[in-house]
Every structure is written in C-alpha cells, then in structure tokens.
Design an enzyme around this catalytic site. Structure first.
Site, PDB file in Angstrom:
ATOM      1  N   ASP A   1      14.724  -4.326   7.930  1.00 22.10           N
ATOM      2  CA  ASP A   1      13.962  -4.598   6.703  1.00 22.10           C
ATOM      3  C   ASP A   1      13.199  -3.354   6.231  1.00 22.10           C
ATOM      4  O   ASP A   1      11.975  -3.301   6.289  1.00 22.10           O
ATOM      5  CB  ASP A   1      12.993  -5.754   6.969  1.00 22.10           C
ATOM      6  CG  ASP A   1      12.246  -6.185   5.717  1.00 22.10           C
ATOM      7  OD1 ASP A   1      12.853  -6.170   4.635  1.00 22.10           O
ATOM      8  OD2 ASP A   1      11.061  -6.550   5.821  1.00 22.10           O
TER       9      ASP A   1
ATOM     10  N   ASP B   1       4.824  -1.527   7.662  1.00 20.82           N
ATOM     11  CA  ASP B   1       5.465  -2.838   7.640  1.00 20.82           C
ATOM     12  C   ASP B   1       6.652  -2.913   8.605  1.00 20.82           C
ATOM     13  O   ASP B   1       7.808  -2.896   8.202  1.00 20.82           O
ATOM     14  CB  ASP B   1       5.920  -3.162   6.210  1.00 20.82           C
ATOM     15  CG  ASP B   1       6.063  -4.662   5.982  1.00 20.82           C
ATOM     16  OD1 ASP B   1       5.701  -5.430   6.889  1.00 20.82           O
ATOM     17  OD2 ASP B   1       6.531  -5.058   4.898  1.00 20.82           O
TER      18      ASP B   1
ATOM     19  N   GLU C   1       7.974 -12.334  10.537  1.00 19.11           N
ATOM     20  CA  GLU C   1       7.271 -11.079  10.793  1.00 19.11           C
ATOM     21  C   GLU C   1       6.448 -11.282  12.052  1.00 19.11           C
ATOM     22  O   GLU C   1       5.598 -12.166  12.111  1.00 19.11           O
ATOM     23  CB  GLU C   1       6.386 -10.697   9.607  1.00 19.11           C
ATOM     24  CG  GLU C   1       7.193 -10.311   8.370  1.00 19.11           C
ATOM     25  CD  GLU C   1       6.307  -9.753   7.267  1.00 19.11           C
ATOM     26  OE1 GLU C   1       5.227  -9.227   7.571  1.00 19.11           O
ATOM     27  OE2 GLU C   1       6.697  -9.873   6.098  1.00 19.11           O
TER      28      GLU C   1
ATOM     29  N   GLU D   1       6.790   4.817   1.574  1.00 13.42           N
ATOM     30  CA  GLU D   1       5.712   5.417   0.791  1.00 13.42           C
ATOM     31  C   GLU D   1       5.372   6.811   1.294  1.00 13.42           C
ATOM     32  O   GLU D   1       5.577   7.134   2.470  1.00 13.42           O
ATOM     33  CB  GLU D   1       4.451   4.540   0.848  1.00 13.42           C
ATOM     34  CG  GLU D   1       4.608   3.196   0.175  1.00 13.42           C
ATOM     35  CD  GLU D   1       3.324   2.385   0.175  1.00 13.42           C
ATOM     36  OE1 GLU D   1       2.230   2.981   0.306  1.00 13.42           O
ATOM     37  OE2 GLU D   1       3.404   1.150   0.046  1.00 13.42           O
TER      38      GLU D   1
ATOM     39  N   ALA E   1      -3.752  -3.939  11.663  1.00 12.64           N
ATOM     40  CA  ALA E   1      -3.351  -2.577  11.311  1.00 12.64           C
ATOM     41  C   ALA E   1      -4.421  -1.944  10.430  1.00 12.64           C
ATOM     42  O   ALA E   1      -4.791  -2.505   9.394  1.00 12.64           O
ATOM     43  CB  ALA E   1      -2.010  -2.598  10.573  1.00 12.64           C
ATOM     44  N   ALA E   2      -4.923  -0.803  10.864  1.00 12.63           N
ATOM     45  CA  ALA E   2      -5.967  -0.120  10.109  1.00 12.63           C
ATOM     46  C   ALA E   2      -5.480   0.231   8.704  1.00 12.63           C
ATOM     47  O   ALA E   2      -4.343   0.681   8.530  1.00 12.63           O
ATOM     48  CB  ALA E   2      -6.405   1.148  10.836  1.00 12.63           C
ATOM     49  N   PHE E   3      -6.334   0.005   7.727  1.00 12.64           N
ATOM     50  CA  PHE E   3      -5.993   0.335   6.342  1.00 12.64           C
ATOM     51  C   PHE E   3      -5.912   1.849   6.141  1.00 12.64           C
ATOM     52  O   PHE E   3      -6.655   2.613   6.755  1.00 12.64           O
ATOM     53  CB  PHE E   3      -7.056  -0.222   5.394  1.00 12.64           C
ATOM     54  CG  PHE E   3      -6.689  -1.538   4.767  1.00 12.64           C
ATOM     55  CD1 PHE E   3      -5.907  -2.453   5.438  1.00 12.64           C
ATOM     56  CD2 PHE E   3      -7.140  -1.872   3.496  1.00 12.64           C
ATOM     57  CE1 PHE E   3      -5.569  -3.681   4.866  1.00 12.64           C
ATOM     58  CE2 PHE E   3      -6.819  -3.080   2.908  1.00 12.64           C
ATOM     59  CZ  PHE E   3      -6.029  -3.985   3.593  1.00 12.64           C
ATOM     60  N   LEU E   4      -5.011   2.248   5.278  1.00 15.57           N
ATOM     61  CA  LEU E   4      -4.994   3.619   4.783  1.00 15.57           C
ATOM     62  C   LEU E   4      -6.065   3.749   3.694  1.00 15.57           C
ATOM     63  O   LEU E   4      -6.598   2.747   3.226  1.00 15.57           O
ATOM     64  CB  LEU E   4      -3.609   3.956   4.221  1.00 15.57           C
ATOM     65  CG  LEU E   4      -2.474   4.025   5.250  1.00 15.57           C
ATOM     66  CD1 LEU E   4      -1.129   4.162   4.558  1.00 15.57           C
ATOM     67  CD2 LEU E   4      -2.687   5.167   6.237  1.00 15.57           C
TER      68      LEU E   4
END
Length: 545
Positions: free
Chosen positions: A413, A433, A261, A418, A344-347
């Site tokens: 991948d 992702d 990744e 979501e 990466a900013a959280f949701l």
C-alpha cells in the site's frame, strides 16, 4: 464356612496388592509430576513448538473470516497474554523478558507471542548486536556540512519559527529547554529526519508513552480510524488502535486496499527503517491507552464521543467514523477499557514546513480487476527514468530504497509519498503510513520488488548494508528482535515475521545479483560513498541510460 473365610482372605490379599502397586506407581510419577508443575505450562503443544497458524491448517472459511473482522468484540482481544496490565512500564530488558516468560507459562498458548526462548535465540550471547551494528563503518558515515538551505528550520533567523508562541510561554526559552518533539523538528535536514545517535529520539519515544493526553480528535481522510492525540507538552501524535492480534495473518481473499492497518506494523516499520539506516520514518512507540480517561473524557469531537458504548461483556467500545471498519460490528473494544495502539510523532505543521505529495510511479491500480501499467509493461522503468524528478538526482534511488523497505515488510500500500518542499527534488522520501505491512509472514509478495528488477539501480551504501544484514553476526531478524524488545508493547512481531524478513532480504540480494550479472556492477550500483551523497559527480545520477 471355611470356604467363605478363605475367599474373603484372598480378596483382602488382592486388595492389599493393588494398593501397594498404586502406591509404587505414584512414587514413580512424583518426580515427573513435580517437573511438570514447575514448568507451569498447560499447553497443548511443547513450548518449543510454534502456535498453529493458518499456513499449516489451511485458510479459514467465510465464517472464520467474519469472526476475524469482528475479533475486536472479543473480551480478550486487546489485552492478551503479554498485556501491559501485567507488565510495569519501567524495568530493564532482562526483567521484561523474565516477565514475558512467566506470562507465557500462565497464558493461553493460542495467544502466545515471542517468548523468552525465541527472543534470546535471536539475541547475542555477549553484548549487543545492535550496538555492534551501529559501530560498523557503514553506520558512521558523516553528512556533508549543512547550510541554512539544508536545515528545515533556522532557530535564530526563521520568522516562521516561534517556540514561545507554540509552547504558549512568556519566558525566554533555550534550545535545551524545548520539549523533545520540538527538538526533533529542529533536527530535520535535507538528508534525514534525525541523526543516528540523537538522544532526543529515545527521549521522544518515551514521551509518546508517558505524556499526559489532553485532547483527542479523529483524523479526517483515510480509510480506517485514526486519532490525533495532543499531549500536555503541546506535542501531537497519530494513534492507530489495535485491530488484529499478532498471530493473525491477512486472509488471502482480502485485497491490499481493504486490509487492516496494524498498530504493530507501524512500530516495527520505525525500527526496521532505523536498522536499514534510512531514518525516514517519524518516531513511533506503542502505548496502552485507557479508552475512558484518555479518549472519551478528553475529546471534544462529538462525532467520536457519540460512538462510545458498553458491550454486552461490559467492555468500553467505540468505532468513530471512517470508510472501512467503522461500525458497531467492527468496534474497537477494551478490556474493560484498555486498548493497545501505536503513536507516531507528528512532523512539523504544514504551515511551518510544507510538504509535497508525489504519486508513486509504481502505484497499484486499487481496483479488483484492472492492472497498473507497470504490471504489464516490462520496460516501464525506461519511461520513468525520462520523467522528472526521476531523470536526475537521487529520487529514483530513493524509490529503490523505499521498494526494498516495503518488500521486507510485505507492504503493498504505497500509492503516494511525500517530501519537504523546502529542499526541492534533492532530498529524501518520507516513509509515512506503514500500517499495512507485516500482514503475511507465510507469503512473499514479489510484485513489490518490480521497481528494483525493472530499473536495476541501487545505492552502494544500501547494497553494502543489505549484504551486512544477511550475515549471521548481523542477522536482520536478530537485530529487529533486539530493537523491538525495547518497546512498551513488546513483543511486537511473532517469530515467523522476523524470519520472513531474513528470507526476503535474500530475495532482494538475489534480484540485485541478477541485475549485476545482466547490466554490470558499475551500471547497477550507484557509488554514493565517494562524495557528498554521490550526486555531485557527472553521470552519477540515476537517470543515466
């Protein structure tokens, strides 16, 4: 005696002649030497040449693959020719490009990234092509009026939403005083994660780079190490550390499910998603992290803390716990304790905004020998189109958008996706992702495009934007280069990856052209430009047959 003196005289004359010749040669060479020294390049090839890649030299043997997997143990693996140890955090684009050019002259050519020459080749001579793109009518389409049912949060009436509790504040707060991560959450609606020209997003990207990290913990699940970082303003982000240098390609013997990744893939995916006008990837920024002060010293995760060690080269290393590549042999090492990564900013927290996880209909088998049903059944899409939620609404079109997005990156991948539960089936897919994208610039994985070729469906807005990005004045690689240069870890992608996106874009348009020739334009291209998202018109859903 006279003969001896005569011989000595001849030898003396010969020596004087040779010295004079040497002086003349040196004088002739001086301008060339001056020009060479001014270039500052000690390269084995000319600056205009691209560094040698596996694609030109042939793929590495097993010993080389082993070195590739263990490359993070090299002292210079994480801080390379463009290292931010040498680049200040602030400064305009011109200064950054000049610094990159200077570092390119000093650095090891084997580790050189996109330099000033290649970036400026893709940049507009006058003005910003990115600004011109966002001024195009296709990027100015307005959303339908939003109701309370169309917004993720209603700040005034939603009892779940309590900023004072979240921010641990006793004073009254106004929306303008909320931190940028919270303002980002408030702006999420049925149609997009963020609006096109929302200044909060740029401010949030800056926060991801400069906010003080107060705590770190390992993220559970997943195959590779990821860290949850919490900031001083109570925001959170997902940190993916650097595992590969920019030039390295995924070896051909690696399965997609065991690929690394890549932190730069996460950064590039955010910028690509925004240029495509999807706006379905949460904001991502690159950051140079001090492994000692910003990870080891602030974590309360004992399992993570115990994996830190000092390497024989006196570099700080750690490996954490995960399914793949979490061992001493695959440790992440700094130089001496600096490491690149994506944030990466959280949701919003799942307790406040539940998300539903869906299995991708075109999910791969994730098996060394077995094939998925869609790989052996050419009529597989007909089955999908009769299955909820793909039999009505916009979900199938969203999957087609995601397919195009993944193909441009080379991302195989995509096993699940979501959506926000509040909006039901009439909402967008969140593009989460993306770390396994941008692994191979020398190979186009056409199997990623199978959903598009099987279903032959696309939004009109998507189709028109793809055609626009194929034009020279709005060339995708040019726009990506301009957008990515703003990131703290710039350059994010080497030139071959940028050029691969142009090549893949043409392939996407070719697939759609073949579909239109076979099925007809009105069947293939879903007109979403006539009304609100095009879903209110009869027979306008993707499930029509």
């Amino acid at each position: 005696m006279k003969m001896i003196l005569l011989r000595k005289f001849r030898v003396l004359i010969l020596m004087v002649f040779l010295i004079a010749c040497s002086m003349h040669i040196m004088i002739d060479l001086l301008p060339k030497l001056e020009r060479h020294s001014n270039s500052g390049c000690s390269c084995s090839h000319t600056p205009s040449e691209e560094p040698q890649s596996w694609g030109k030299q042939g793929w590495p043997n097993k010993h080389t693959l082993r070195i590739l997997q263990d490359f993070s143990n090299e002292p210079s693996s994480n801080v390379s020719s463009h290292s931010l140890e040498r680049i200040p955090a602030t400064g305009d684009k011109t200064q950054a490009l000049r610094r990159l050019e200077h570092l390119g002259q000093r650095g090891d050519r084997k580790r050189q990234f996109i330099q000033d020459a290649t970036v400026t080749k893709n940049m507009p001579v006058k003005g910003s092509r990115l600004s011109a793109l966002y001024d195009h009518p296709l990027y100015k389409r307005s959303l339908p009026p939003l109701t309370d049912e169309d917004t993720l949060f209603n700040v005034n009436t939603d009892i779940r939403f309590d900023p004072k509790s979240v921010l641990k504040s006793s004073r009254e707060l106004t929306a303008d005083s909320y931190p940028n991560w919270l303002r980002f959450h408030i702006g999420i609606n049925r149609h997009e994660l963020y609006s096109r020209h929302n200044p909060v997003i740029e401010a949030l990207l800056k926060d991801l780079v400069i906010q003080k990290i107060t705590s770190v913990a390992m993220k559970s699940g997943g195959t590779q190490l990821k860290l949850i970082m919490t900031f001083q303003n109570y925001g959170q982000a997902l940190f993916k550390p650097m595992k590969q240098t920019r030039e390295q390609e995924t070896p051909p013997d690696f399965f997609y499910f065991s690929d690394f990744e890549r932190h730069n893939a996460e950064i590039a995916a955010f910028h690509l998603d925004r240029i495509l006008d999807f706006r379905r990837v949460p904001p991502v920024a690159g950051r140079l992290v001090n492994m000692t002060k910003e990870i080891r010293d602030v974590t309360r995760d004992k399992k993570l803390w115990r994996t830190f060690f000092i390497s024989p080269a006196n570099n700080v290393c750690f490996y954490g716990e995960c399914s793949y590549y979490c061992s001493t042999e695959h440790a992440l090492c700094g130089k001496p304790d600096q490491i690149e990564g994506s944030l990466a900013a959280f949701l919003p927290d799942l307790a406040l905004a539940k998300r539903k996880t869906w299995r991708n209909p075109w999910r791969r088998s994730y098996h060394k020998r077995k094939k998925a049903e869609w790989e052996v059944d050419p009529d597989y899409c007909e089955e999908v189109k009769q299955t909820p939620p793909y039999d009505s609404g916009t979900r199938l079109l969203d999957v087609m958008d995601m397919t195009i997005f993944d193909f441009l990156m080379g991302n195989m991948d995509r096993h699940h996706y979501e959506t926000f539960e509040k909006f039901g089936n009439e909402t967008f897919i969140i593009h989460l992702d993306n770390g396994r994208g941008f692994g191979k610039h020398s190979h186009d994985e056409t199997s990623i495009l199978v959903p598009l070729s099987q279903c032959c469906r696309v939004r009109k807005s998507t189709h028109l934007r793809l055609q626009l990005l194929a034009k020279e004045e709005y060339k995708l690689s040019t726009l990506m280069a301009e957008s990515l240069v703003r990131d703290r870890l710039s350059p994010i992608l080497i030139q071959p990856h940028l050029e691969a996106m142009d090549r893949r874009l043409r392939q996407v348009l070719n697939v759609l052209t073949e579909c239109i020739e076979k099925e007809g334009y009105s069947y293939v291209v879903e007109d979403d430009l006539q009304g609100d998202q095009g879903s209110d018109h009869p027979h306008n859903g993707p499930g029509r047959r």
